[in-house]
Design a protein around this motif. Structure first.
Motif, short mmCIF file in Angstrom:
data_model
loop_
_atom_site.label_atom_id
_atom_site.label_comp_id
_atom_site.label_asym_id
_atom_site.label_seq_id
_atom_site.Cartn_x
_atom_site.Cartn_y
_atom_site.Cartn_z
N LEU A 98 3.63 20.16 2.69
CA LEU A 98 2.36 20.51 2.04
C LEU A 98 2.31 19.96 0.61
O LEU A 98 1.26 19.52 0.14
N THR A 99 3.46 19.99 -0.07
CA THR A 99 3.52 19.44 -1.42
C THR A 99 3.22 17.95 -1.41
O THR A 99 2.49 17.44 -2.28
N ILE A 100 3.76 17.24 -0.42
CA ILE A 100 3.49 15.79 -0.29
C ILE A 100 2.00 15.57 -0.03
O ILE A 100 1.38 14.67 -0.59
N GLY A 101 1.41 16.41 0.83
CA GLY A 101 -0.01 16.30 1.11
C GLY A 101 -0.85 16.57 -0.12
O GLY A 101 -1.82 15.85 -0.39
N LEU A 102 -0.48 17.60 -0.89
CA LEU A 102 -1.20 17.90 -2.12
C LEU A 102 -1.12 16.75 -3.12
O LEU A 102 -2.11 16.41 -3.78
N SER A 103 0.05 16.14 -3.22
CA SER A 103 0.22 15.03 -4.15
C SER A 103 -0.68 13.86 -3.79
O SER A 103 -1.21 13.17 -4.65
N SER A 104 -0.85 13.62 -2.48
CA SER A 104 -1.70 12.50 -2.06
C SER A 104 -3.17 12.80 -2.35
O SER A 104 -3.94 11.90 -2.68
#
Length: 290
Positions: free
Chosen positions: A283-289
């Motif tokens: 989810l953190t990776i998704g938020l960063s994108s």
């Protein structure tokens, strides 16, 4: 390094004028080009693929064996450090934090998922998320609000959790019918270990393991790689569900233990707990994108 390299190169080259057909081969380390007019010069191709790390030439590359030996020694050194780290954890009495079996508690599998989430899953599944983010952002660009832009990433992880629960239960049901012996269990663990070692050596480019690459037929991978075939609003959920089949070492370990649990309920909960552990980092990776 893999079938994705072949697909990426083929898609990019087919966009060039005069290219009629392309066949990239990881096994042969060559790209066969059918064209009309002039053949694209290697320097032009190297400009196009500069960021991706591929290199083109009309002549065979030399000195690769030396590079392979250096990479192999680097891999062996890293492996020795990891093994030493596990021995240290055991000596300190902390081995239980990273060691699980089919009867381990569900929080243990959650912790295993946390470890996977910051290592192999972040690299494998996180890389998949980032590669799809551009397509998702274009599809949801016209929808106002941060929540709407985050929606495909939420759907991706919901599909991932659901598939891990369902397929984990199926693995447990299979294990319940087959009633595996301890001998088979040991052989399964050893077999999975050799599989992951072989895949790692292949990814390093070790020539002897170049053909150690289980892949789908080329016509399937080319169809899947064409974004035009997948425009549905719930595609992210299907993509998330499909990550159950990605060859990640931690995931294969959890799947094997779900199989050995011999219980559909326990197998499903094992895989769900593991997937929940990987959720924060993905989810953190998704938020960063976004």
């Amino acid at each position: 390094h893999c079938a994705s390299c072949e697909i990426l190169i083929e898609k990019r080259l087919l966009e060039l004028k005069g290219i009629e057909a392309i066949e990239a081969s990881t096994k042969n380390e060559q790209v066969l080009v059918e064209y009309t007019g002039e053949l694209p010069h290697p320097d032009r191709l190297n400009q196009i693929f500069n960021r991706d790390g591929y290199h083109f030439s009309n002549h065979p590359f030399r000195g690769k064996e030396l590079v392979e030996k250096e990479e192999l020694w680097e891999a062996l050194n890293v492996a020795l450090l990891v093994i030493a780290g596990f021995f240290l954890l055991e000596r300190l009495g902390l081995g239980g934090l990273v060691s699980v079996n089919s009867s381990s508690s569900l929080p243990s599998f959650f912790v295993l998922g946390l470890i996977a989430g910051v290592s192999s899953c972040a690299a494998l599944v996180g890389g998949l998320v980032l590669s799809l983010s551009k397509q998702w952002s274009e599809a949801y660009a016209g929808r106002p609000g941060f929540t709407q832009k985050l929606r495909p990433h939420l759907l991706f992880n919901i599909g991932r959790l659901a598939s891990y629960l369902v397929f984990g239960a199926l693995l447990g049901a299979v294990g319940q019918k087959l009633q595996f012996s301890w001998a088979f269990t040991s052989l399964l663990v050893v077999g999975v270990s050799f599989l992951m070692a072989g895949l790692g050596l292949r990814m390093l480019g070790i020539r002897s393991f170049r053909n150690f690459q289980p892949t789908l037929p080329r016509f399937i991978t080319r169809y899947v790689a064409d974004e035009k075939n997948f425009r549905g609003g719930y595609l992210p959920s299907l993509m998330g569900a499909g990550t159950f089949f990605l060859p990640c070492g931690f995931t294969i370990t959890a799947q094997g233990l779900a199989l050995l649990s011999g219980s559909p309920l326990q197998g499903g909960l094992i895989m769900l707990s593991f997937a929940l552990g990987t959720l924060p980092m993905l989810l953190t990776i998704g938020l960063s994108s976004v």
